[in-house]
Scaffold this motif. Structure first.
Motif, PDB file in Angstrom:
ATOM      1  N   ASP A 129       0.825  -1.207   0.000  1.00 46.70           N
ATOM      2  CA  ASP A 129       0.000   0.000   0.000  1.00 46.70           C
ATOM      3  C   ASP A 129       0.861   1.260   0.000  1.00 46.70           C
ATOM      4  O   ASP A 129       0.458   2.303  -0.525  1.00 46.70           O
ATOM      5  N   ILE A 136       1.773   1.785  -3.657  1.00 49.07           N
ATOM      6  CA  ILE A 136       0.567   2.094  -4.439  1.00 49.07           C
ATOM      7  C   ILE A 136       0.117   3.529  -4.169  1.00 49.07           C
ATOM      8  O   ILE A 136      -0.151   4.299  -5.106  1.00 49.07           O
ATOM      9  N   VAL A 193      -6.837   0.145  -5.187  1.00 46.17           N
ATOM     10  CA  VAL A 193      -6.608   0.569  -6.574  1.00 46.17           C
ATOM     11  C   VAL A 193      -7.916   0.910  -7.263  1.00 46.17           C
ATOM     12  O   VAL A 193      -8.024   1.924  -7.976  1.00 46.17           O
ATOM     13  N   VAL A 211      -1.800   1.101 -12.224  1.00 47.57           N
ATOM     14  CA  VAL A 211      -1.327   0.181 -11.190  1.00 47.57           C
ATOM     15  C   VAL A 211      -1.842  -1.203 -11.555  1.00 47.57           C
ATOM     16  O   VAL A 211      -3.052  -1.431 -11.601  1.00 47.57           O
TER      17      VAL A 211
END
Length: 500
Positions: A331, A334, A371, A380
């Motif tokens: 995370d 991301i 996402v 992503v």
């Protein structure tokens, strides 16, 4: 004979099993006889060993006792026809019926027979026969709640060799309560699989001159060493950290709680860590002088000398090579990429790794939800597991690692071996020994997403610096050349006096 012990080898081969395969090559070079030992049943053993080029180099517990005459090529149609075509049955495709009810069902894996269900008149599965490379290997018997009652394994003559007995447990989950082994005219009883593993390992070392055990999977067989009757040199490998958070003085993983005593009593001869830093920490924590730091992998000279033009790299392409599990903190990368993409639309992240099931895919589902919620699916990407990432490493601009802890961080080394700059949190263990900071990549304060954002923005807007890191990446990785890692294993064998 050196035995590298693990649970099993799968087609999606984990880093631990890949490390064993590479170690085989090192021991072959050193002219030290070695084999891999696996303790769990694996239906894909033939395909996996062929894929990894280790056919004939693996000893499996079940194969050792069963000695089945595997039919490695062809299909099993003759066996299937014999199973289905019974007097009074009608056959359609892979199902045999009697009085209009399904009574026998055949399930294939590819073109090979996998298992056969035998159903009673009420439609309950009474028995399931599993086949392995054309041989009846074992049978499971079920009670009326569909729980396994007994599993029995056969030898090549169809005689029962191993019997696993189960009793009903909580939440309708069967509990293993007894194992019986019929071997060489005697019946042996074990209360659990660890006791069976210990018996098997005792048998193995009893048949070998100068046996040495190198254990790579602590969760599968570490406890078995306390139950063994034979005493031979035995070494525990730390592929990950020995504490729950990677800090050397934190709480031990439960399996390692008896390790200090086992070292004192000679049940374990020494420790092997993937990094020098962890070897030093382990020596202090477990009060032993026999603690060695030896990398779990190496790079070939061909790879280290390969010319990889920086111009091949796609601007803005970031990669992360990690399974989708909480400890990898994906995370962080991301969320950082989402922020970067708002300013730099060329930024793209590809994540390579399989969904980790240990938390019922909670982490995987959470990451994919993140996402989707942030509408980042166009830049992503979850790419799954890939066996060969050569093209990925050679076209990416940066490989990023955001883990809480690692045992070695193999992906960082592989990236540098392909000339790919790396950015990583400075965690225990691995990155600081792999990355030459400010030369082949960057080390950041552990768990600091702000530093991650600032660093990635700096590099993405400064291609000259990225090219500089790329030009020095393979030189940094040369510390882990085949020659250097082989020498470290040779030093270990000499220091312990176990070289044949």
């Amino acid at each position: 004979m050196f035995y590298f012990i693990t649970s099993r080898q799968d087609m999606l081969t984990s880093a631990i099993e890949l490390a064993q395969v590479r170690r085989l090559k090192i021991f072959d070079y050193l002219k030290q006889p070695a084999k891999i030992v696996t303790l769990e049943y694996n239906h894909a053993h033939y395909e996996v060993e062929k894929k990894l080029s280790i056919t004939g180099r693996v000893i499996n517990l079940f194969q050792y006792f069963q000695q089945l005459p595997y039919q490695k090529v062809g299909n099993d149609q003759v066996i299937i026809d014999k199973i289905l075509h019974q007097p009074g049955f009608t056959v359609q495709d892979f199902v045999a019926k009697r009085d209009g009810k399904e009574r026998i069902k055949v399930v294939l894996n590819g073109n090979r027979l996998y298992y056969v269900d035998y159903l009673d008149r009420f439609g309950f599965t009474d028995r399931r026969d599993f086949y392995d490379q054309g041989c009846l290997s074992y049978t499971e018997f079920f009670e009326d709640r569909a729980r396994v009652v007994t599993r029995q394994y056969y030898d090549g003559q169809g005689r029962v060799k191993l019997v696993y007995h189960y009793r009903g447990g909580e939440n309708n989950i069967a509990v293993l309560t007894l194992i019986q082994l019929n071997n060489q005219g005697s019946t042996h009883q074990f209360d659990n699989e660890m006791a069976l593993h210990a018996y098997f390992l005792d048998r193995l070392i009893g048949e070998t001159a100068h046996p040495v055990l190198i254990n790579d999977r602590s969760d599968t067989d570490f406890a078995a060493f306390k139950l063994m009757k034979g005493h031979v040199p035995c070494y525990q490998v730390f592929h990950s950290t020995y504490t729950v958070d990677g800090q050397p003085d934190s709480k031990l993983f439960e399996v390692y709680e008896p390790l200090e005593k086992m070292l004192q009593e000679g049940q374990i001869s020494g420790l092997i860590s993937a990094t020098k830093r962890e070897a030093r920490d382990a020596a202090q924590r477990f009060k032993t002088s026999a603690s060695y730091g030896i990398p779990v992998t190496y790079l070939t000279d061909k790879q280290l000398n390969k010319q990889i033009p920086f111009s091949k790299r796609r601007p803005g392409q970031l990669i992360a090579v990690a399974r989708l599990t909480n400890v990898k903190r994906l995370d962080h990368i991301i969320n950082t990429v989402i922020l970067l993409h708002a300013k730099y639309p060329q930024v793209d992240l590809k994540i390579y790794g399989f969904d980790d099931s240990w938390d019922n895919y909670a982490t995987s589902n959470s990451l994919k939800r993140l996402v989707k919620t942030r509408q980042a699916g166009e830049y992503v990407h979850f790419c799954g597991y890939q066996h060969d990432l050569t093209k990925v490493y050679e076209t990416a601009q940066i490989e990023v690692l955001t883990s809480s802890y690692e045992g070695f961080a193999m992906a960082l080394l592989e990236a540098q071996g392909h000339g790919c700059p790396v950015v990583s949190y400075d965690i225990n263990y691995g990155p600081a020994e792999i990355i030459n900071d400010q030369v082949s990549g960057r080390l950041l304060p552990a768990g600091d997403p702000h530093a991650l954002y600032v660093t990635l923005e700096e590099l993405l807007t400064n291609p000259a610096k990225l090219e500089y890191y790329a030009s020095h990446a393979q030189a940094a990785a040369a510390k882990f050349s085949f020659t250097n890692v082989t020498q470290q294993w040779a030093n270990f064998l000499n220091s312990e006096g176990i070289r044949e």
